[in-house]
Design a protein around this motif. Structure first.
Motif, PDB file in Angstrom:
ATOM      1  N   TRP B 295      29.100  64.578 -99.746  1.00 63.02           N
ATOM      2  CA  TRP B 295      29.409  65.050 -98.392  1.00 63.02           C
ATOM      3  C   TRP B 295      28.289  65.878 -97.796  1.00 63.02           C
ATOM      4  O   TRP B 295      27.413  66.375 -98.500  1.00 63.02           O
ATOM      5  N   SER B 314      30.780  76.122-101.108  1.00 63.30           N
ATOM      6  CA  SER B 314      32.205  76.393-101.313  1.00 63.30           C
ATOM      7  C   SER B 314      32.824  77.189-100.162  1.00 63.30           C
ATOM      8  O   SER B 314      34.046  77.283-100.054  1.00 63.30           O
ATOM      9  N   GLU B 318      37.580  72.308 -96.308  1.00 65.25           N
ATOM     10  CA  GLU B 318      37.748  70.873 -96.458  1.00 65.25           C
ATOM     11  C   GLU B 318      37.646  70.126 -95.118  1.00 65.25           C
ATOM     12  O   GLU B 318      36.970  69.110 -95.013  1.00 65.25           O
ATOM     13  N   GLU B 319      38.290  70.672 -94.094  1.00 69.93           N
ATOM     14  CA  GLU B 319      38.338  69.934 -92.823  1.00 69.93           C
ATOM     15  C   GLU B 319      36.983  69.888 -92.123  1.00 69.93           C
ATOM     16  O   GLU B 319      36.777  69.085 -91.219  1.00 69.93           O
ATOM     17  N   ARG B 321      34.183  69.193 -93.736  1.00 65.87           N
ATOM     18  CA  ARG B 321      33.267  68.400 -94.551  1.00 65.87           C
ATOM     19  C   ARG B 321      33.338  66.926 -94.157  1.00 65.87           C
ATOM     20  O   ARG B 321      34.427  66.411 -93.895  1.00 65.87           O
ATOM     21  N   TYR B 323      32.880  63.563 -95.734  1.00 70.69           N
ATOM     22  CA  TYR B 323      32.679  62.694 -96.905  1.00 70.69           C
ATOM     23  C   TYR B 323      32.289  61.322 -96.363  1.00 70.69           C
ATOM     24  O   TYR B 323      33.112  60.423 -96.225  1.00 70.69           O
ATOM     25  N   ASP B 365      29.741  66.612-105.096  1.00 76.08           N
ATOM     26  CA  ASP B 365      30.674  67.702-105.389  1.00 76.08           C
ATOM     27  C   ASP B 365      31.710  67.272-106.430  1.00 76.08           C
ATOM     28  O   ASP B 365      32.354  66.239-106.282  1.00 76.08           O
ATOM     29  N   THR B 368      36.889  68.445-106.756  1.00 77.31           N
ATOM     30  CA  THR B 368      38.161  67.712-106.815  1.00 77.31           C
ATOM     31  C   THR B 368      38.432  67.229-108.239  1.00 77.31           C
ATOM     32  O   THR B 368      39.549  67.341-108.748  1.00 77.31           O
TER      33      THR B 368
END
Lengths: 124, 647
Positions: B295, B314, B318-319, B321, B323, B365, B368
């Protein structure tokens, strides 16, 4: 980083070797140890001197071609790695680094830091 | 005038190899003893071929530039080796492996060779297990698999991130057994500097003993080039420092045609370049894409914050990023083939989303996967790679994502070979990365090990017998002939010339210049303009080299500067041929991306009408334009289609 290097020089197996002192300057801590020797060699060639011979190949820690005794330790101060994975951040600015070939009768010097390791192939 | 004959046998694709093996001639044990074979290189191709041919009873001489055969760069292969075992019961088959390889290569490989490769893949696994290669196993003892790019099945066998090393040690052990038996004679620290042709057939080589500088002649009934690829033309690559294209290039200049030289693989997951004094790029195995997600930030202000170290990866929620592989290629996600993943990384970085100071890096990354499986599982799968990453970059990839960027890794192009793996010179063979035949315009991950071992263990030992069966009356090759005389003199003259220039630029300085020309103009994206420019610049640099290179020392000693100069002289010619080939191919396919030829979505746009052929180049003399021949690619077993990794 600025460093003083004491390096074993020996033109061939029969010649008598000795330590030579060299200086390298402005070395980035992210440089690998062998890249530091590359930089020294380019300097030596530019000065009209013979570069230091040393064995290396994959430079990613797997082929086993690189060797060197660094400050009295095989592969230098870091652990669980080959010399090519040693980086200059493991040294301090102004350090003196002693670089020798392997000192063992089974591995005679071919030139400078290069030794003959065919003995390994005989026992494998 | 070259005669290009692929010699692909007739019949349905699944029966070709079996039937062919039954049809070709073989050599009796009594005659094998009288036949000499030279093998150049001891990687997976060379070591497996040498040990197998030695076991068969031929007299084999094997040459390598390292101090031991076991150092060849196959050792650095990390992720694994493909085979169509279908152990996962995920509907894999020989046909599916064949199909994935052809498709992954963007329909530019020879169908019959690829099918054979898929067919013998299963034998390789059995053979290597019998040798004791410690493939990863499940708790119950069965062999484990993982997934690689370009496949929707799990067919990759592996030994942690050190599969190449373990396979090479297996091949090397077999080779050592033959060396001890006396059927193979090993010449470490010997570099092959020319191939000798007598009456149109390959009959030997000229070598330089890298310790003493002695120039030697070696004769044989056949010569096998297994010296790997030529990625080091770029100076910075994932290849070992000493990997070179010289024996293949000398063979080319002696009449062996060179195929698809422009097909270069840029591997998507390598540690980014850190500075101008860097010597080497380090690969992070493609296997990491099983559990790593690639990402970059969605917002440019986050990019800025990362570059100025105001934020860590970090810190980005999430929103925010992107991918981007999962976004663009939902069906394959992070496991798209290498060329696709590399171009996608370049696209994001060119758009300004690169995550390090140079702007040339994306994240890989594992968060996950670590959350899902735990750190221990990730460590068991990739521990050595994580350690390597930390040693080089000084960051802990268990805590912060890796930073990666594409780097030159593999060359799909190479010496043209027919179905027998013979070049256009009778008796001269090319196997493994040194030939062109199996990967088309893009190689799938875990297929290089498969091809090297397929060629060396299971293909060449049969096909070379057919050729040698016609040579059983030929006595030992006389190395005092005028052809050997002439080749030896040419080598000595070249060395004398290099040592006499005494210019001002060290070899590496000129090599870096060549690397920059190649990367900027013949790299991940090429245009008519960039290629034309590259050809001019390489010519000029070649002249500069022959006027101004500074090679210290003498020939009759251990001389690494001389070794490098000899190899660079060849790269300075090979690089030009790569650009010429790329300029000729007015389409995009696999790793060859011509910016003029792309779909509206930025994918490679092939031109099957005009370019469904292997470009085969014949040497015409110094500074002469090489002559182009074409081998038309016909696909009978599969339907040619636009590659689609989206659905």
């Amino acid at each position: 980083m600025n460093l003083k290097l004491k390096i074993w020089r020996q033109p061939n197996a029969k010649a008598k070797g000795k330590f030579e002192v060299y200086h390298v300057e402005n070395i980035s801590p992210d440089t690998s140890f062998l890249e530091m020797l590359d930089i020294l060699n380019i300097n030596l060639i530019n000065e009209g001197k013979e570069p230091v011979a040393f064995d290396h190949d994959c430079r990613e820690g797997i082929c086993g071609m690189c060797s060197l005794h660094i400050n009295g330790h095989a592969h230098g101060p870091d652990t669980e790695i080959t010399t090519c994975q040693l980086h200059m951040r493991k040294f301090k600015d102004g350090d003196t680094i002693v670089i020798e070939p392997w000192r063992s009768a089974a591995f005679p010097v071919i030139k400078d830091l290069v030794v003959d390791r065919t003995a390994f192939d005989k026992i494998l | 005038m070259l005669k290009i004959e692929s010699k692909v046998p007739q019949g349905p694709i699944a029966d070709k190899w079996t039937k062919y093996k039954g049809d070709i001639k073989i050599v009796s044990p009594a005659n094998k003893r009288k036949l000499d074979i030279i093998i150049i290189g001891t990687g997976l191709g060379g070591a497996s071929a040498a040990s197998t041919l030695g076991e068969l009873g031929y007299n084999v001489k094997v040459f390598c530039i390292s101090d031991s055969p076991r150092r060849a760069h196959s050792i650095a292969a990390q992720g694994g080796i493909n085979a169509a075992k279908n152990y996962q019961n995920d509907n894999d088959s020989v046909f599916r492996l064949f199909y994935d390889t052809i498709k992954g290569g963007d329909y530019r490989a020879r169908e019959a060779n690829v099918y054979r490769l898929a067919e013998v893949s299963n034998l390789i696994i059995d053979h290597c297990v019998a040798q004791g290669v410690p493939f990863a196993r499940e708790y119950g003892g069965t062999l484990d698999n993982r997934s690689f790019g370009g496949a929707q099945v799990s067919r990759t066998f592996y030994a942690r991130g050190q599969t190449g090393q373990q396979l090479l040690l297996g091949a090397y052990a077999s080779l050592n057994r033959q060396i001890a038996k006396g059927s193979v004679k090993s010449y470490p620290r010997h570099e092959v500097l020319d191939v000798v042709i007598v009456d149109g057939k390959a009959r030997g080589v000229i070598t330089r003993n890298l310790v003493t500088g002695e120039i030697e002649r070696h004769g044989a009934h056949a010569v096998v080039i297994a010296s790997g690829g030529y990625g080091n033309v770029f100076f910075l690559s994932t290849n070992a420092m000493n990997s070179n294209g010289s024996s293949a290039w000398q063979a080319y200049k002696r009449g062996a045609a060179f195929a698809n030289p422009c097909f270069t693989q840029i591997h998507p997951t390598c540690i980014p370049v850190h500075g101008t004094q860097q010597s080497k790029l380090t690969l992070m195995s493609e296997s990491l894409r099983n559990d790593g997600r690639i990402w970059v930030p969605k917002k440019l202000e986050d990019v800025e914050a990362l570059r100025t170290k105001k934020k860590k990866a970090s810190d980005i929620p999430e929103e925010d990023r992107d991918y981007y592989l999962e976004r663009r290629y939902p069906a394959f996600g992070n496991l798209v083939p290498r060329d696709v993943a590399s171009r996608a990384a370049k696209e994001r970085c060119d758009a300004g989303y690169g995550v390090n100071e140079t702007g040339l890096a994306v994240f890989l990354d594992f968060k996950t996967a670590i959350d899902r499986l735990g750190e221990d599982v990730i460590k068991a799968r990739y521990g050595n790679l994580f350690q390597m990453y930390e040693k080089i970059t000084d960051t802990n990839p268990y805590k912060e994502p890796m930073m990666i960027y594409p780097a030159v890794h593999y060359t799909m192009g190479g010496l043209w070979v027919d179905y027998n793996l013979m070049t256009t010179v009778p008796g001269l063979y090319a196997i493994g990365e040194a030939n062109f035949s199996d990967h088309g315009a893009n190689r799938l991950g875990a297929s290089a090990l498969m091809q090297g071992l397929a060629d060396g263990y299971f293909v060449l030992p049969y096909t070379i017998g057919d050729y040698l069966s016609h040579d059983i009356q030929t006595p030992k090759i006389d190395t005092t002939s005028k052809e050997f005389e002439e080749a030896e003199k040419a080598v000595k003259d070249k060395i004398a010339k290099l040592l006499s220039i005494k210019g001002s630029q060290p070899v590496d300085v000129i090599h870096k210049k060549l690397g920059n020309i190649m990367w900027d103009n013949v790299g991940m994206a090429r245009t008519k303009e960039s290629l034309t420019k590259a050809i001019e610049e390489i010519k000029a640099l070649r002249e500069e080299f022959w006027k101004d290179v500074k090679v210290t020392g003498a020939n009759d000693e251990f001389n690494q500067e001389l070794e490098k100069a000899i190899r660079l002289a060849d790269f300075l010619e090979l690089g030009e041929l790569m650009a010429i080939d790329a300029l000729n191919r007015n389409e995009s396919c696999g790793g060859h991306f011509r910016e003029e030829y792309q779909t509206p979505e930025g994918e490679a746009l092939r031109d099957d009408e005009n370019y469904a052929y292997v470009a085969i180049w014949e040497y015409k003399g110094e500074n002469q334009q090489p002559e182009l021949y074409k081998e038309d690619l016909k696909f009978e077993a599969i339907k040619v289609a636009q590659r689609n990794y989206k659905d």
